[in-house]
Design an enzyme around this catalytic site. Structure first.
Site, PDB file in Angstrom:
ATOM      1  N   TYR A  94     137.864   4.217  75.652  1.00  0.00           N
ATOM      2  CA  TYR A  94     139.242   3.939  76.050  1.00  0.00           C
ATOM      3  C   TYR A  94     139.336   3.852  77.571  1.00  0.00           C
ATOM      4  CZ  TYR A  94     140.298   5.047  71.208  1.00  0.00           C
ATOM      5  OH  TYR A  94     140.328   5.044  69.839  1.00  0.00           O
ATOM      6  N   ASN A 117     147.337  -2.193  67.306  1.00  0.00           N
ATOM      7  CA  ASN A 117     146.751  -3.520  67.134  1.00  0.00           C
ATOM      8  C   ASN A 117     147.096  -4.056  65.739  1.00  0.00           C
ATOM      9  OD1 ASN A 117     145.107  -5.783  66.876  1.00  0.00           O
ATOM     10  ND2 ASN A 117     143.208  -4.610  66.820  1.00  0.00           N
ATOM     11  N   CYS A 125     139.414  -3.573  67.589  1.00  0.00           N
ATOM     12  CA  CYS A 125     139.732  -2.220  68.047  1.00  0.00           C
ATOM     13  C   CYS A 125     138.742  -1.190  67.510  1.00  0.00           C
ATOM     14  CB  CYS A 125     141.167  -1.848  67.682  1.00  0.00           C
ATOM     15  SG  CYS A 125     141.593  -2.064  65.955  1.00  0.00           S
ATOM     16  N   HIS A 126     137.988  -1.543  66.465  1.00  0.00           N
ATOM     17  CA  HIS A 126     136.969  -0.622  65.937  1.00  0.00           C
ATOM     18  C   HIS A 126     135.827  -0.422  66.927  1.00  0.00           C
ATOM     19  CE1 HIS A 126     135.605  -4.648  64.738  1.00  0.00           C
ATOM     20  NE2 HIS A 126     134.382  -4.167  64.809  1.00  0.00           N
ATOM     21  N   GLU A 152     127.970  -4.424  62.317  1.00  0.00           N
ATOM     22  CA  GLU A 152     127.598  -5.039  63.592  1.00  0.00           C
ATOM     23  C   GLU A 152     126.236  -4.568  64.067  1.00  0.00           C
ATOM     24  OE1 GLU A 152     130.730  -5.109  66.488  1.00  0.00           O
ATOM     25  OE2 GLU A 152     132.205  -5.755  64.983  1.00  0.00           O
TER      26      GLU A 152
END
Length: 157
Positions: A94, A117, A125-126, A152
């Site tokens: 953040y 979001n 946002c993950h 990912e």
């Protein structure tokens, strides 16, 4: 008129909403479905969104190409635009996002914008984690956040 359609995916049931021109919301089944304002209709844009999401879940896509219209404040939109710049398979804190948007003391506000979001996964946002490297907060639950990051990691080779 808003259109919405629901799908069962590898990460659970999601809804995709669009306004006739752009995707406006993706939500997990645990969120308010807002069925009173949306017509259940699988539009061409929604079909394209789920096609791209399924490719993402299968590791065949790491960039989305969809028109997006997230509703939010100017600050939230700056945060969401910064999130879209986090590369596939990478994470930022953040505090990192606060620095990217030019307000290094706004980590907590970034967290609140991240939480609001309306188009998760596509606006990733993950990919935002705590400064200590721990997974914190996700609208779909930490288990879904972990699954997305694992997708990912597994396909970012």
């Amino acid at each position: 008129m808003q259109s919405i359609f629901y799908y069962n995916t590898e990460i659970g049931k999601i809804g995709i909403e669009e306004n006739g021109a752009a995707i406006t919301k993706i939500f997990f089944i645990n969120e308010d479905l807002q069925e009173d304002i949306s017509e259940k209709s699988e539009t061409e844009l929604i079909k394209e969104a789920i096609r791209q999401l399924n490719e993402y879940f299968q590791g065949k896509r790491n960039v989305f190409d969809l028109p997006l219209e997230p509703k939010g404040t100017e600050f939230q939109k700056r945060v969401w635009n910064a999130l879209k710049e986090i590369p596939f398979g990478e994470t930022k804190s953040y505090g990192d996002i606060a620095k990217i948007i030019g307000n290094e003391k706004a980590a907590r506000a970034v967290g609140m914008a991240n939480n609001k979001n309306p188009i998760p996964i596509i606006i990733p946002c993950h990919r935002v984690i705590g400064s200590n490297g721990k997974l914190i907060g996700y609208a779909g639950g930490l288990d879904i956040k972990e699954k997305l990051l694992k997708i990912e990691k597994n396909y970012n080779k």
